[in-house]
Design a protein around this motif. Structure first.
Motif, short mmCIF file in Angstrom:
data_model
loop_
_atom_site.label_atom_id
_atom_site.label_comp_id
_atom_site.label_asym_id
_atom_site.label_seq_id
_atom_site.Cartn_x
_atom_site.Cartn_y
_atom_site.Cartn_z
N ASN A 190 44.07 140.04 82.85
CA ASN A 190 44.78 140.31 83.98
C ASN A 190 46.38 140.28 83.98
OD1 ASN A 190 45.59 141.43 86.54
ND2 ASN A 190 44.57 140.46 87.55
N HIS A 191 47.22 141.07 83.31
CA HIS A 191 48.56 141.19 83.37
C HIS A 191 49.34 141.80 84.69
CE1 HIS A 191 48.52 139.87 79.29
NE2 HIS A 191 47.59 140.82 78.86
N SER A 192 48.47 142.27 85.41
CA SER A 192 48.88 142.80 86.93
C SER A 192 49.21 141.55 87.97
CB SER A 192 47.98 143.71 87.52
OG SER A 192 46.83 143.03 88.35
N PRO A 193 49.98 141.95 88.89
CA PRO A 193 50.19 141.16 90.02
C PRO A 193 49.09 141.04 90.92
CG PRO A 193 51.58 142.93 90.20
CD PRO A 193 50.74 143.25 89.04
N ASP A 194 48.17 141.77 90.73
CA ASP A 194 46.96 141.74 91.67
C ASP A 194 45.72 140.99 91.26
OD1 ASP A 194 48.38 143.56 93.46
OD2 ASP A 194 47.69 145.39 92.16
N ILE A 195 44.94 140.75 92.04
CA ILE A 195 43.61 139.81 92.01
C ILE A 195 42.75 141.19 91.92
CG2 ILE A 195 41.73 138.54 92.94
CD1 ILE A 195 43.84 136.89 94.30
N VAL A 196 41.86 141.05 90.81
CA VAL A 196 41.10 142.51 90.73
C VAL A 196 39.64 141.92 90.54
CG1 VAL A 196 42.66 143.83 89.86
CG2 VAL A 196 41.39 142.67 88.36
N THR A 197 38.53 142.65 90.76
CA THR A 197 37.12 142.14 90.35
C THR A 197 36.56 143.39 89.68
OG1 THR A 197 37.05 140.82 92.55
CG2 THR A 197 35.03 141.66 91.63
N LEU A 198 35.96 143.14 88.58
CA LEU A 198 35.39 144.24 87.85
C LEU A 198 34.11 144.42 88.66
CD1 LEU A 198 34.83 144.24 83.93
CD2 LEU A 198 32.99 145.14 85.67
N ILE A 199 33.87 145.72 89.02
CA ILE A 199 32.92 146.27 89.78
C ILE A 199 31.93 146.86 88.94
CG2 ILE A 199 32.02 147.82 91.80
CD1 ILE A 199 33.77 145.52 92.57
N SER A 200 32.13 147.58 88.19
CA SER A 200 30.98 148.29 87.32
C SER A 200 31.51 148.58 86.25
CB SER A 200 30.60 149.59 88.03
OG SER A 200 31.65 150.63 88.18
N ARG A 201 30.55 149.26 85.05
CA ARG A 201 31.08 149.68 83.69
C ARG A 201 30.31 151.05 83.31
NH1 ARG A 201 26.53 146.79 83.67
NH2 ARG A 201 24.93 147.30 82.24
N TYR A 202 30.91 151.62 82.52
CA TYR A 202 30.41 152.98 81.94
C TYR A 202 30.82 152.98 80.41
CZ TYR A 202 30.29 157.99 80.21
OH TYR A 202 30.10 158.87 79.85
N TRP A 203 29.66 153.32 79.81
CA TRP A 203 29.77 153.37 78.19
C TRP A 203 29.35 154.84 78.02
CZ3 TRP A 203 32.20 150.06 75.53
CH2 TRP A 203 32.30 148.58 75.91
N HIS A 204 30.03 155.29 76.98
CA HIS A 204 29.56 156.50 76.10
C HIS A 204 29.44 156.23 74.57
CE1 HIS A 204 30.39 160.49 74.33
NE2 HIS A 204 29.74 161.04 75.59
N ILE A 205 28.41 156.38 74.15
CA ILE A 205 27.73 155.85 72.98
C ILE A 205 27.48 156.88 72.14
CG2 ILE A 205 26.52 154.34 71.44
CD1 ILE A 205 26.04 152.69 74.54
N THR A 206 28.20 157.29 70.90
CA THR A 206 27.86 158.26 70.14
C THR A 206 27.38 157.86 68.62
OG1 THR A 206 29.25 159.63 71.10
CG2 THR A 206 28.37 160.33 69.27
N ASP A 207 26.12 158.15 68.14
CA ASP A 207 25.83 157.82 66.73
C ASP A 207 26.46 158.87 65.79
OD1 ASP A 207 23.84 159.87 66.54
OD2 ASP A 207 22.11 158.51 66.86
N GLU A 208 26.02 158.66 64.55
CA GLU A 208 26.62 159.29 63.37
C GLU A 208 26.03 160.77 63.58
OE1 GLU A 208 24.70 158.47 59.30
OE2 GLU A 208 26.45 157.12 59.73
N LEU A 209 25.02 161.03 64.21
CA LEU A 209 24.35 162.27 64.16
C LEU A 209 24.73 163.01 65.38
CD1 LEU A 209 20.81 161.46 63.11
CD2 LEU A 209 22.56 162.31 61.74
N GLY A 210 25.61 162.41 66.27
CA GLY A 210 26.28 163.05 67.31
C GLY A 210 25.43 162.86 68.54
N ARG A 211 24.56 162.15 68.61
CA ARG A 211 23.50 161.72 69.57
C ARG A 211 24.13 161.04 70.56
NH1 ARG A 211 18.07 160.62 65.97
NH2 ARG A 211 19.54 159.27 65.24
N VAL A 212 24.34 161.31 71.90
CA VAL A 212 25.13 160.46 72.74
C VAL A 212 24.17 159.90 73.78
CG1 VAL A 212 26.63 160.59 75.03
CG2 VAL A 212 26.97 162.20 72.99
N GLN A 213 24.62 158.51 74.02
CA GLN A 213 23.83 157.62 75.06
C GLN A 213 24.91 157.27 76.21
OE1 GLN A 213 22.30 154.33 72.86
NE2 GLN A 213 20.77 154.05 74.77
#
Length: 130
Positions: free
Chosen positions: A39-62
């Protein structure tokens, strides 16, 4: 090492292939990835949630979503950092991950922080970019 900075929040990622957990003959490849959030910002922050976009070499997405990371919702004061390690299995010897975190300030304002795109590649494998 891959790195992105959004709104003063730095996210760096280092992927590591795990041969002991992988079985190429069964098309099972596993990587760990270590994430550091600063955290380089001047604010206190909390990590609420995550999102991942995963693509394999065949183009399949998770797509993966969830609260926090590794069972935690870390609170970062200005200058604080948080580090965690997680993993990703794939059915191919390479892929790409990219994502974002939803952060919340002490006043309740929410904003998105980029997780840089990073490559999951089998060591010694020739990399081909589309």
């Amino acid at each position: 090492m891959y790195r992105a900075i959004t709104a003063g929040i730095e996210v760096s990622v280092e992927p590591i292939f795990l041969p002991e957990q992988s079985d190429p003959e069964e098309s099972h490849f596993v990587w760990a990835y270590q994430v550091t959030i600063i955290n380089h910002s001047p604010d206190i922050v909390t990590l609420i949630s995550r999102y991942w976009h995963i693509t394999d070499e065949l183009g399949r997405v998770q797509e993966v979503t969830g609260d926090g990371v590794v069972g935690e919702q870390p609170r970062l004061e200005p200058g604080d950092s948080f580090q965690y390690t997680s993993g990703c299995p794939l059915g191919t010897p390479s892929g790409i991950m990219v994502g974002r975190y939803t952060m919340e300030t002490e006043t309740g304002d929410q904003f998105e922080v980029d997780i840089p795109a990073f490559s999951l590649d089998l060591p010694g494998q020739r990399t081909v970019l589309n």
